[in-house]
Design an enzyme around this catalytic site. Structure first.
Site, PDB file in Angstrom:
ATOM      1  CG  ASP A 115      -1.920  -1.084   1.255  1.00 24.85           C
ATOM      2  OD1 ASP A 115      -2.151  -1.688   0.191  1.00 24.85           O
ATOM      3  OD2 ASP A 115      -2.492  -1.334   2.334  1.00 24.85           O
ATOM      4  CE  LYS A 116       0.366   8.577  -1.192  1.00 31.15           C
ATOM      5  NZ  LYS A 116      -0.609   9.650  -1.526  1.00 31.15           N
TER       6      LYS A 116
END
Length: 316
Positions: free
Chosen positions: A137-138
């Site tokens: 995820d970011k």
């Protein structure tokens, strides 16, 4: 030479405001026409006029094209490279960096940064996801492997399918779990109440997460019921989007700093945490071409290490 558009005012256009006349003649919005005028890109018979100027019959209006915006640069800082050969690349992805282009993130992603720095990535997963076999995820930091050749891509995809790639994470969660280790087996799909989120749903894709308690702690200054936290080591058996975040929330212990899946702001604020405490600290796989066993470990980045220090945790 700067491109120009020119037209003469005739017929129904006579008497219109300059911005309106430009809007109609060049199929621009009125605000775009006004911006061109304000930027000095419009002349009437060779003279600048305000947007409120009423154009006259026979006026020659010339409109310059705005200068082209420079192309977006995707060659940002290259993340730390932990391993590289002719076939694979292991990087330590910092929090805040998206892995590949997608909706809302067309530029400045990890794969574009790597390509901009001269790293060749395999085309196997498509033009927008070169070299990508799994993602973070970011706002998750840590280890990620990418492929540089088609053979490596196929080999690692097969290992992931067979659940042979070992991916371990450190996660700080709310509360204390009812045991030293456990397993969450719950299918994951789009949250029917919010399509931007994921959830444990009956018709989702199979997903399994193993967890083990490393340490427990108490956020300073908070009562026990609100400030107790646990540091977990999580092992992915599958790799669904947001899997660890969804599964731990589903188990009643959301990740600290993750408001999307139930993290409470009071604890995150007390600890100075501005993103989910989730870090991919260990990655192990068999080299898809040479057959060599590879294992990598990545220490907590500074922001999470500071939180661990406040809590007197020793994640190792």
């Amino acid at each position: 030479m700067t491109p120009r558009h020119a037209f003469e005012v005739r017929g129904e256009a006579v008497g219109l405001r300059l911005d309106v006349a430009i809007s109609r003649a060049l199929s621009l919005s009125r605000s775009q026409a006004a911006q061109r005028i304000a930027a000095g890109q419009v002349t009437v018979d060779g003279h600048a006029r305000p947007k409120s100027y009423a154009v006259e019959d026979g006026d020659r209006v010339e409109v310059e094209e705005p200068p082209e915006a420079p192309p977006p640069t995707d060659h940002g800082p290259t993340p730390p490279i932990r391993y590289e050969d002719d076939h694979v690349l292991v990087v330590s992805k910092p929090a805040g960096l998206v892995v590949h282009p997608g909706a809302g993130n067309p530029h400045g992603t990890l794969v574009q940064v790597l390509q901009g720095a001269g790293y060749a990535l395999s085309p196997g997963s498509g033009p927008e996801r070169p070299g990508v076999v799994h993602r973070l995820d970011k706002d998750t930091s840590g280890l990620l492997v990418l492929t540089k050749t088609t053979d490596a891509y196929r080999g690692l995809v097969d290992q992931l399918r067979r659940r042979a790639v070992e991916r371990r994470y450190l996660a700080l969660v709310h509360g204390r779990l009812g045991g030293e280790r456990g397993r969450v087996d719950a299918p994951i799909g789009r949250d029917p109440r919010d399509r931007k989120r994921f959830a444990a749903v009956a018709d989702g894709k199979p997903a399994i997460t193993h967890w083990e308690v490393r340490e427990t702690a108490q956020a300073p200054g908070l009562p026990v019921d609100a400030g107790s936290v646990s540091l977990l080591e999580c092992r992915l058996e599958t790799g669904r989007t947001h899997q660890i975040r969804v599964h731990l929330s589903y188990a009643g212990h959301p990740i600290v700093g993750d408001p999307v899946y139930g993290g409470r702001a009071l604890v995150a604020d007390t600890l100075g945490l501005t993103r989910p405490f989730l870090h991919a600290y260990r990655l192990a796989f068999v080299h898809p071409v040479t057959g060599q066993g590879l294992e990598f470990r990545e220490a907590l980045p500074a922001d999470l290490a500071d939180v661990a220090e406040v809590l007197h945790l020793e994640p190792g």
